[in-house]
Write a protein that holds these residues in place. Structure first.
Motif, PDB file in Angstrom:
ATOM      1  N   ARG A 148       7.260  -4.484   0.763  1.00 47.63           N
ATOM      2  CA  ARG A 148       5.942  -4.824   0.213  1.00 47.63           C
ATOM      3  C   ARG A 148       5.529  -3.758  -0.789  1.00 47.63           C
ATOM      4  NH1 ARG A 148       0.474  -3.775   1.429  1.00 47.63           N
ATOM      5  NH2 ARG A 148       0.903  -2.755   3.433  1.00 47.63           N
ATOM      6  N   LYS A 149       5.200  -4.195  -1.989  1.00 45.04           N
ATOM      7  CA  LYS A 149       4.731  -3.245  -2.995  1.00 45.04           C
ATOM      8  C   LYS A 149       3.344  -2.758  -2.624  1.00 45.04           C
ATOM      9  CE  LYS A 149       4.935  -2.554  -7.979  1.00 45.04           C
ATOM     10  NZ  LYS A 149       3.810  -1.617  -8.086  1.00 45.04           N
ATOM     11  N   TYR A 201       6.451   1.492  -2.099  1.00 45.84           N
ATOM     12  CA  TYR A 201       6.770   0.293  -1.325  1.00 45.84           C
ATOM     13  C   TYR A 201       6.689   0.607   0.166  1.00 45.84           C
ATOM     14  CZ  TYR A 201       8.572  -1.284  -5.813  1.00 45.84           C
ATOM     15  OH  TYR A 201       8.684  -1.625  -7.135  1.00 45.84           O
TER      16      TYR A 201
END
Length: 285
Positions: A148-149, A195
């Motif tokens: 997930r950024k 991230y």
């Protein structure tokens, strides 16, 4: 001209220091300070002309982790002089002040010097040391986990929890108590390259270009399986590590690391750094 230090709470001197850093290096400390990341471990030693900071040498108090043991370390940074005051020996004077203030209080003192001052620091007992860059090939056939950024505006609390509660990224060689420096990098160098790895509960800082991954840090409050991090990069050919990975779960190659400038170290007699080490990028001041 007077020597000043520990002036984080002095608004006039602090702002003058920030103006000097911005003018000399283009470094903006304002947001870093406003977020509370200028902690007690970052200590400027400066010469002031009235209320104007004209020269500085900063000390970052942190620790080295070497083969699982902790050693007191001091990283010297933000060595700068206003153009109008150069050639007067102010940097040398400040270096001597730092050496006197910390005599007998550290195991390692070190700094990263640019090419223009490589002859300056040996005068104070610093020795140039080599670094090595580790890399590994990516195995085919792994199904990468989706990272997930992270966004600073949304995820800052998660990032801070990881950074301020982190365990060392490597037991072979890494730093500890360097959270303030890491948060500077996160705010100013890598805000678009953060991230989250859900299985490892880790913040991963990397860039990827032409199937080459530059892995700058893996930040977690518990030990991380570095192989799980490597497997998450998907279509990549090679990963370069900007820290010293533990040699447990992967096969690594290493080669001499060429940086702009050099790493210089002073050490307490009888102590040595690991021979093949790379200082963690995100704790470079």
């Amino acid at each position: 001209m007077k020597l000043v230090s520990h002036y984080r709470e002095n608004e006039t001197l602090r702002k003058s220091f920030m103006q000097l850093a911005l003018g000399v290096f283009g470094i903006d400390f304002e947001s870093w300070h406003e977020h509370g990341y200028w902690g007690e471990r970052y200590i400027p030693f400066s010469f002031a002309d009235g209320d104007r900071i004209v020269a500085n040498v900063s000390v970052n108090e942190l620790d080295f982790i070497i083969e699982g043991k902790s050693y007191q370390a001091l990283q010297i940074g933000t060595v700068m002089t206003h153009p109008e005051y150069r050639g007067k020996g102010l940097s040398a004077g400040l270096m001597n002040q730092v050496l006197d203030a910390y005599q007998g209080k550290y195991d390692f003192m070190y700094l990263f010097a640019n090419d223009s001052v490589l002859d300056f620091y040996p005068k104070f007992g610093f020795e140039k040391v080599d670094e090595y860059l580790y890399s590994t090939k990516v195995s085919a056939g792994h199904r990468p986990i989706v990272l997930r950024k992270l966004e600073l505006a949304r995820d800052l609390a998660l990032i801070e929890k990881a950074v301020y509660g982190r365990v060392p990224v490597s037991e072979t060689f890494s730093t500890a108590n360097s959270s303030g420096i890491t948060m500077y990098h996160i705010l100013n160098v890598f805000p678009e390259h953060l991230y989250y790895h859900p299985e490892e509960d880790a913040v991963v800082i990397f860039t990827k270009e032409n199937r080459l991954v530059q892995l700058y840090d893996v930040i977690s409050t518990s030990p991380v399986n570095i192989k799980n991090i490597v497997d998450c990069f998907g279509e990549a050919d090679e990963i370069e590590f900007h820290f010293t990975p533990d040699n447990k779960d992967l096969q690594f190659q290493r080669c001499p690391f060429k940086r702009d400038g050099a790493l210089f170290v002073k050490r307490r007699p009888g102590l040595e750094l690991p021979k093949f080490r790379k200082h963690p990028f995100t704790s470079e001041a």
